[in-house]
Design a protein around this motif. Structure first.
Motif, PDB file in Angstrom:
ATOM      1  N   ILE A  85       0.824  -1.206   0.000  1.00 38.97           N
ATOM      2  CA  ILE A  85       0.000   0.000   0.000  1.00 38.97           C
ATOM      3  C   ILE A  85       0.863   1.261   0.000  1.00 38.97           C
ATOM      4  CG2 ILE A  85      -1.770   1.297   1.265  1.00 38.97           C
ATOM      5  CD1 ILE A  85      -2.698  -1.470   2.382  1.00 38.97           C
ATOM      6  N   CYS A  86       1.794   1.357   0.966  1.00 41.42           N
ATOM      7  CA  CYS A  86       2.574   2.592   1.103  1.00 41.42           C
ATOM      8  C   CYS A  86       4.026   2.462   0.651  1.00 41.42           C
ATOM      9  CB  CYS A  86       2.540   3.087   2.551  1.00 41.42           C
ATOM     10  SG  CYS A  86       3.408   2.007   3.711  1.00 41.42           S
ATOM     11  N   GLY A  87       4.524   1.232   0.499  1.00 36.69           N
ATOM     12  CA  GLY A  87       5.888   1.036   0.018  1.00 36.69           C
ATOM     13  C   GLY A  87       6.955   0.977   1.092  1.00 36.69           C
ATOM     14  N   ARG A  88       6.614   1.272   2.354  1.00 36.87           N
ATOM     15  CA  ARG A  88       7.609   1.179   3.433  1.00 36.87           C
ATOM     16  C   ARG A  88       8.028  -0.269   3.607  1.00 36.87           C
ATOM     17  NH1 ARG A  88       5.313   3.628   8.731  1.00 36.87           N
ATOM     18  NH2 ARG A  88       7.312   2.846   9.465  1.00 36.87           N
ATOM     19  N   THR A  89       9.251  -0.489   4.093  1.00 41.80           N
ATOM     20  CA  THR A  89       9.748  -1.843   4.258  1.00 41.80           C
ATOM     21  C   THR A  89       9.736  -2.255   5.723  1.00 41.80           C
ATOM     22  OG1 THR A  89      12.014  -1.028   4.292  1.00 41.80           O
ATOM     23  CG2 THR A  89      11.173  -1.820   2.176  1.00 41.80           C
ATOM     24  N   PHE A  90       9.429  -3.532   5.943  1.00 48.35           N
ATOM     25  CA  PHE A  90       9.312  -4.094   7.280  1.00 48.35           C
ATOM     26  C   PHE A  90       9.834  -5.523   7.288  1.00 48.35           C
ATOM     27  CE2 PHE A  90       5.928  -1.017   6.824  1.00 48.35           C
ATOM     28  CZ  PHE A  90       5.954  -0.327   8.024  1.00 48.35           C
ATOM     29  N   LEU A  91      10.147  -6.010   8.492  1.00 49.73           N
ATOM     30  CA  LEU A  91      10.350  -7.442   8.644  1.00 49.73           C
ATOM     31  C   LEU A  91       8.999  -8.090   8.408  1.00 49.73           C
ATOM     32  CD1 LEU A  91      12.641  -7.478  11.790  1.00 49.73           C
ATOM     33  CD2 LEU A  91      13.279  -8.114   9.464  1.00 49.73           C
ATOM     34  N   PRO A  92       8.956  -9.304   7.843  1.00 47.85           N
ATOM     35  CA  PRO A  92       7.674  -9.898   7.465  1.00 47.85           C
ATOM     36  C   PRO A  92       6.663 -10.001   8.609  1.00 47.85           C
ATOM     37  CG  PRO A  92       9.440 -11.087   6.442  1.00 47.85           C
ATOM     38  CD  PRO A  92      10.078 -10.105   7.376  1.00 47.85           C
ATOM     39  N   ASP A  93       7.106 -10.324   9.820  1.00 47.27           N
ATOM     40  CA  ASP A  93       6.146 -10.429  10.909  1.00 47.27           C
ATOM     41  C   ASP A  93       5.575  -9.062  11.292  1.00 47.27           C
ATOM     42  OD1 ASP A  93       8.696  -9.753  11.918  1.00 47.27           O
ATOM     43  OD2 ASP A  93       8.150 -10.437  13.929  1.00 47.27           O
ATOM     44  N   ARG A  94       6.339  -7.999  11.131  1.00 44.39           N
ATOM     45  CA  ARG A  94       5.874  -6.637  11.422  1.00 44.39           C
ATOM     46  C   ARG A  94       5.014  -6.100  10.289  1.00 44.39           C
ATOM     47  NH1 ARG A  94       5.093  -5.865  15.973  1.00 44.39           N
ATOM     48  NH2 ARG A  94       4.847  -8.064  15.734  1.00 44.39           N
ATOM     49  N   LEU A  95       5.229  -6.598   9.078  1.00 48.76           N
ATOM     50  CA  LEU A  95       4.431  -6.157   7.936  1.00 48.76           C
ATOM     51  C   LEU A  95       2.961  -6.504   8.148  1.00 48.76           C
ATOM     52  CD1 LEU A  95       4.243  -4.963   5.070  1.00 48.76           C
ATOM     53  CD2 LEU A  95       4.664  -7.254   4.203  1.00 48.76           C
ATOM     54  N   ILE A  96       2.703  -7.673   8.699  1.00 46.93           N
ATOM     55  CA  ILE A  96       1.328  -8.100   8.956  1.00 46.93           C
ATOM     56  C   ILE A  96       0.645  -7.116   9.898  1.00 46.93           C
ATOM     57  CG2 ILE A  96      -0.084  -9.932   9.975  1.00 46.93           C
ATOM     58  CD1 ILE A  96       2.176 -11.892   9.052  1.00 46.93           C
ATOM     59  N   VAL A  97       1.333  -6.706  10.947  1.00 49.30           N
ATOM     60  CA  VAL A  97       0.789  -5.745  11.913  1.00 49.30           C
ATOM     61  C   VAL A  97       0.573  -4.392  11.241  1.00 49.30           C
ATOM     62  CG1 VAL A  97       1.257  -4.533  14.079  1.00 49.30           C
ATOM     63  CG2 VAL A  97       1.875  -6.943  13.846  1.00 49.30           C
ATOM     64  N   HIS A  98       1.554  -3.952  10.449  1.00 49.17           N
ATOM     65  CA  HIS A  98       1.463  -2.660   9.762  1.00 49.17           C
ATOM     66  C   HIS A  98       0.270  -2.609   8.810  1.00 49.17           C
ATOM     67  CE1 HIS A  98       2.498   0.816   7.308  1.00 49.17           C
ATOM     68  NE2 HIS A  98       2.392   0.026   6.250  1.00 49.17           N
ATOM     69  N   GLN A  99       0.058  -3.676   8.071  1.00 50.14           N
ATOM     70  CA  GLN A  99      -0.988  -3.671   7.053  1.00 50.14           C
ATOM     71  C   GLN A  99      -2.394  -3.564   7.644  1.00 50.14           C
ATOM     72  OE1 GLN A  99       0.105  -7.124   4.727  1.00 50.14           O
ATOM     73  NE2 GLN A  99       1.010  -5.821   3.156  1.00 50.14           N
ATOM     74  N   ARG A 100      -2.541  -3.906   8.920  1.00 51.17           N
ATOM     75  CA  ARG A 100      -3.848  -3.746   9.565  1.00 51.17           C
ATOM     76  C   ARG A 100      -4.256  -2.288   9.639  1.00 51.17           C
ATOM     77  NH1 ARG A 100      -2.450  -6.813  14.752  1.00 51.17           N
ATOM     78  NH2 ARG A 100      -1.597  -8.657  13.815  1.00 51.17           N
ATOM     79  N   SER A 101      -3.269  -1.381   9.801  1.00 49.04           N
ATOM     80  CA  SER A 101      -3.596   0.027   9.975  1.00 49.04           C
ATOM     81  C   SER A 101      -3.200   0.901   8.782  1.00 49.04           C
ATOM     82  CB  SER A 101      -2.919   0.570  11.234  1.00 49.04           C
ATOM     83  OG  SER A 101      -1.520   0.454  11.107  1.00 49.04           O
ATOM     84  N   CYS A 102      -2.540   0.355   7.784  1.00 51.32           N
ATOM     85  CA  CYS A 102      -2.090   1.140   6.629  1.00 51.32           C
ATOM     86  C   CYS A 102      -3.266   1.411   5.690  1.00 51.32           C
ATOM     87  CB  CYS A 102      -0.976   0.413   5.887  1.00 51.32           C
ATOM     88  SG  CYS A 102      -0.233   1.394   4.572  1.00 51.32           S
ATOM     89  N   LYS A 103      -3.450   2.654   5.379  1.00 46.91           N
ATOM     90  CA  LYS A 103      -4.538   3.060   4.489  1.00 46.91           C
ATOM     91  C   LYS A 103      -3.932   3.756   3.263  1.00 46.91           C
ATOM     92  CE  LYS A 103      -7.806   2.196   7.609  1.00 46.91           C
ATOM     93  NZ  LYS A 103      -7.349   0.983   8.224  1.00 46.91           N
ATOM     94  N   PRO A 104      -4.531   3.564   2.086  1.00 40.43           N
ATOM     95  CA  PRO A 104      -4.034   4.277   0.907  1.00 40.43           C
ATOM     96  C   PRO A 104      -4.253   5.784   1.072  1.00 40.43           C
ATOM     97  CG  PRO A 104      -5.899   2.867   0.341  1.00 40.43           C
ATOM     98  CD  PRO A 104      -5.616   2.658   1.787  1.00 40.43           C
ATOM     99  N   LYS A 105      -3.318   6.557   0.538  1.00 40.44           N
ATOM    100  CA  LYS A 105      -3.445   8.009   0.638  1.00 40.44           C
ATOM    101  C   LYS A 105      -4.617   8.487  -0.212  1.00 40.44           C
ATOM    102  CE  LYS A 105       1.173   9.201   1.970  1.00 40.44           C
ATOM    103  NZ  LYS A 105       2.232  10.128   1.879  1.00 40.44           N
ATOM    104  N   VAL A 106      -5.376   9.396   0.352  1.00 39.42           N
ATOM    105  CA  VAL A 106      -6.546   9.943  -0.334  1.00 39.42           C
ATOM    106  C   VAL A 106      -6.087  11.164  -1.147  1.00 39.42           C
ATOM    107  CG1 VAL A 106      -8.837  10.952  -0.036  1.00 39.42           C
ATOM    108  CG2 VAL A 106      -8.027   9.184   1.550  1.00 39.42           C
ATOM    109  N   ALA A 107      -6.422  11.194  -2.433  1.00 35.37           N
ATOM    110  CA  ALA A 107      -6.064  12.326  -3.294  1.00 35.37           C
ATOM    111  C   ALA A 107      -6.909  13.530  -2.902  1.00 35.37           C
ATOM    112  CB  ALA A 107      -6.265  11.970  -4.756  1.00 35.37           C
ATOM    113  N   LYS A 108      -6.274  14.686  -2.791  1.00 37.26           N
ATOM    114  CA  LYS A 108      -6.995  15.913  -2.409  1.00 37.26           C
ATOM    115  C   LYS A 108      -7.417  16.692  -3.611  1.00 37.26           C
ATOM    116  CE  LYS A 108      -4.817  16.398   2.045  1.00 37.26           C
ATOM    117  NZ  LYS A 108      -4.093  17.235   2.927  1.00 37.26           N
TER     118      LYS A 108
END
Length: 108
Positions: A85-108
């Protein structure tokens, strides 16, 4: 001026360890890596990290710690997985946690 003792970067986790303790740390770190990797979903599992081979020896006959540490750091960073979604890099186990709260940026 206080001089720090030389440290070596672990090629698996990217942390610094003393020249004597790195030999103790690496097998334990690899075992932990295997345990954590086996718990991940199949699509996030990674191949086993390979220890980088740096054969750079200085004129005095010592290994070039800077080159060794740079190769180990690069190896540790290659273990990171980007968020789709956002392109940030994580360890795989942390990626799962991150993806729960990661939202695509809304175009203004």
């Amino acid at each position: 001026m206080i001089r720090r003792p030389p440290t070596i970067v672990c090629y698996i986790c990217g942390r610094e360890y003393g020249t004597k303790s790195i030999a103790i740390h690496e097998p334990q770190c690899l075992k932990k890596w295997h345990n954590e990797n086996n718990l991940l979903p199949k699509e996030l599992r990674r191949p086993e990290p390979k220890k980088p081979e740096v054969r750079t020896i200085t004129a005095k006959g010592f290994y070039d710690l800077d080159a060794l540490n740079e190769a180990a750091w690069t190896s540790a960073q290659s273990q990171l997985v980007p968020c789709n979604i956002c392109g940030r890099t994580f360890l795989p186990d942390r990626l799962i946690v991150h993806q729960r709260s990661c939202k695509p940026k809304v175009a203004k």
